[in-house]
Design a protein around this motif. Structure first.
Motif, short mmCIF file in Angstrom:
data_model
loop_
_atom_site.label_atom_id
_atom_site.label_comp_id
_atom_site.label_asym_id
_atom_site.label_seq_id
_atom_site.Cartn_x
_atom_site.Cartn_y
_atom_site.Cartn_z
N SER A 1 0.79 -1.24 0.00
CA SER A 1 0.00 0.00 0.00
C SER A 1 0.82 1.29 0.00
O SER A 1 0.26 2.36 -0.19
CB SER A 1 -0.93 0.01 1.21
OG SER A 1 -0.17 -0.04 2.41
N VAL A 2 2.13 1.21 0.20
CA VAL A 2 2.92 2.44 0.30
C VAL A 2 3.31 2.97 -1.08
O VAL A 2 3.44 2.22 -2.04
CB VAL A 2 4.18 2.25 1.17
CG1 VAL A 2 3.78 1.95 2.60
CG2 VAL A 2 5.08 1.17 0.62
N ASP A 3 3.48 4.28 -1.15
CA ASP A 3 3.87 4.93 -2.40
C ASP A 3 5.37 5.16 -2.49
O ASP A 3 5.92 5.31 -3.57
CB ASP A 3 3.17 6.29 -2.52
CG ASP A 3 1.67 6.13 -2.66
OD1 ASP A 3 1.23 5.33 -3.51
OD2 ASP A 3 0.94 6.79 -1.91
N VAL A 4 6.04 5.22 -1.33
CA VAL A 4 7.47 5.50 -1.29
C VAL A 4 8.11 4.59 -0.24
O VAL A 4 7.60 4.46 0.87
CB VAL A 4 7.74 6.98 -0.91
CG1 VAL A 4 9.23 7.26 -0.86
CG2 VAL A 4 7.06 7.93 -1.88
N LYS B 1 3.18 -1.76 -4.97
CA LYS B 1 2.14 -1.28 -5.86
C LYS B 1 2.76 -0.56 -7.05
O LYS B 1 3.91 -0.09 -6.98
CB LYS B 1 1.12 -0.42 -5.12
CG LYS B 1 1.62 0.91 -4.65
CD LYS B 1 0.62 1.56 -3.70
CE LYS B 1 -0.01 2.78 -4.31
NZ LYS B 1 -0.85 3.51 -3.36
N ASN B 2 2.01 -0.47 -8.11
CA ASN B 2 2.46 0.17 -9.33
C ASN B 2 2.86 1.63 -9.05
O ASN B 2 2.11 2.37 -8.43
CB ASN B 2 1.36 0.13 -10.39
CG ASN B 2 1.83 0.65 -11.72
OD1 ASN B 2 2.90 0.30 -12.19
ND2 ASN B 2 1.03 1.50 -12.33
N GLY B 3 4.04 2.00 -9.49
CA GLY B 3 4.51 3.38 -9.34
C GLY B 3 5.20 3.68 -8.03
O GLY B 3 5.57 4.82 -7.77
N ASN C 1 17.38 4.57 -1.41
CA ASN C 1 18.23 4.22 -0.27
C ASN C 1 18.95 5.47 0.24
O ASN C 1 19.62 6.15 -0.52
CB ASN C 1 19.25 3.17 -0.74
CG ASN C 1 20.38 2.95 0.23
OD1 ASN C 1 20.25 3.19 1.43
ND2 ASN C 1 21.50 2.50 -0.26
N MET C 2 18.80 5.74 1.53
CA MET C 2 19.54 6.84 2.16
C MET C 2 20.39 6.33 3.31
O MET C 2 20.79 7.08 4.17
CB MET C 2 18.57 7.91 2.66
CG MET C 2 17.97 8.71 1.54
SD MET C 2 17.01 10.09 2.09
CE MET C 2 18.25 11.14 2.80
N GLY C 3 20.61 5.02 3.35
CA GLY C 3 21.38 4.42 4.43
C GLY C 3 22.86 4.62 4.27
O GLY C 3 23.32 5.53 3.58
N MET D 1 5.08 -1.38 -12.45
CA MET D 1 6.39 -0.76 -12.48
C MET D 1 6.72 -0.17 -11.11
O MET D 1 5.84 0.28 -10.39
CB MET D 1 6.37 0.36 -13.53
CG MET D 1 7.50 1.32 -13.41
SD MET D 1 7.16 2.96 -14.07
CE MET D 1 5.76 3.56 -13.22
N ILE D 2 8.00 -0.20 -10.76
CA ILE D 2 8.48 0.58 -9.61
C ILE D 2 9.49 1.59 -10.15
O ILE D 2 10.07 1.40 -11.22
CB ILE D 2 9.11 -0.28 -8.49
CG1 ILE D 2 10.39 -0.98 -8.96
CG2 ILE D 2 8.10 -1.27 -7.92
CD1 ILE D 2 11.17 -1.64 -7.84
N ILE D 3 9.67 2.66 -9.40
CA ILE D 3 10.63 3.70 -9.78
C ILE D 3 11.81 3.59 -8.83
O ILE D 3 11.65 3.79 -7.62
CB ILE D 3 9.98 5.10 -9.69
CG1 ILE D 3 8.77 5.16 -10.62
CG2 ILE D 3 11.00 6.17 -10.03
CD1 ILE D 3 7.87 6.35 -10.39
N LEU D 4 12.96 3.25 -9.36
CA LEU D 4 14.17 3.08 -8.56
C LEU D 4 15.07 4.29 -8.76
O LEU D 4 15.42 4.64 -9.89
CB LEU D 4 14.91 1.80 -8.96
CG LEU D 4 16.19 1.48 -8.20
CD1 LEU D 4 15.90 1.22 -6.72
CD2 LEU D 4 16.88 0.27 -8.82
N LEU D 5 15.45 4.93 -7.66
CA LEU D 5 16.33 6.09 -7.73
C LEU D 5 17.77 5.69 -7.50
O LEU D 5 18.06 4.86 -6.62
CB LEU D 5 15.90 7.14 -6.69
CG LEU D 5 14.47 7.65 -6.81
CD1 LEU D 5 14.21 8.72 -5.73
CD2 LEU D 5 14.17 8.19 -8.19
N ALA D 6 18.67 6.25 -8.26
CA ALA D 6 20.12 6.09 -8.11
C ALA D 6 20.57 4.63 -8.16
O ALA D 6 21.58 4.28 -7.56
CB ALA D 6 20.61 6.75 -6.83
N GLU D 7 19.81 3.80 -8.86
CA GLU D 7 20.12 2.37 -8.97
C GLU D 7 20.34 1.72 -7.61
O GLU D 7 21.15 0.80 -7.46
CB GLU D 7 21.32 2.15 -9.89
CG GLU D 7 21.05 2.58 -11.32
CD GLU D 7 22.22 2.35 -12.25
OE1 GLU D 7 23.22 1.72 -11.84
OE2 GLU D 7 22.13 2.79 -13.40
N GLY D 8 19.66 2.23 -6.59
CA GLY D 8 19.76 1.66 -5.25
C GLY D 8 20.93 2.18 -4.44
O GLY D 8 21.09 1.81 -3.28
#
Length: 179
Positions: free
Chosen positions: A15-18, A38-40, A45-47, A82-89
């Motif tokens: 159910s989460v968007d981010v 969910k789609n989108g 990662n900020m660890g 689809m998922i949106i991946l930022l900075a290739e993880g």
């Protein structure tokens, strides 16, 4: 304590968007999690390591990678989800940051001086606590960066320093002042 529910990722993954990781651990977000997002859903990662999101598990023939722009990829499942991946993880705060290198230089120089101070301090001087850096150290780091701007400072005369109640060599702001 701020009224936020504390739950496991498995409880909310559908159910989460981010999803933002910040643990410093490995495989915090797994392929199983990403298969259920969910789609989108936006994932980043900020660890403290590049291993929090199991990116290797989504580099497979059945998933299509579509680069939308620098540091933004759509990972598309066979069913079209689809998922949106930022900075290739990788660390999004480092990979996608627009912080100028000058600001990074000031921060790194200040941190380096603080570490040198801790290393050289007599044993017992610092206990495990949070300390504010001395104004003198902040001003020294600033002075090191002045040539970047071709900036030159006029030194205070003895009369000016006395009038302001300052030492000629600083610090130039009172301890309660925060830059």
């Amino acid at each position: 304590m701020d009224g936020h529910r504390v739950v496991t990722l498995n409880e909310v993954i559908r159910s989460v968007d981010v999803v933002v990781t910040a643990t410093g651990n490995k495989n915090v977000v797994t392929r199983e999690h990403m298969d259920r997002m969910k789609n989108g859903c936006i994932v980043c990662n900020m660890g403290h390591s590049n291993s929090e999101i199991d990116v290797n598990s989504i580099h497979t023939p059945e998933l299509r990678w579509e680069t939308v722009r620098s540091q933004v990829d759509h990972i598309i499942w066979p069913d079209g989800r689809m998922i949106i991946l930022l900075a290739e993880g990788r660390l999004v705060n480092m990979s996608c940051s627009t912080v100028p290198s000058f600001v990074v230089s000031v921060a790194a120089a200040t941190q380096a001086l603080a570490l040198i101070e801790l290393y050289n301090a007599v044993q017992g001087r610092y206990k495990s606590d949070v300390y504010l850096l001395p104004k003198k150290m902040d001003e020294y780091v600033a002075s090191l960066h002045l040539p970047t701007f071709d900036a030159h400072l006029t030194e205070l005369s003895d009369e000016q320093a006395k009038y302001l109640g300052l030492n000629r060599s600083g610090p130039f702001k009172p301890n309660y002042y925060r830059y």
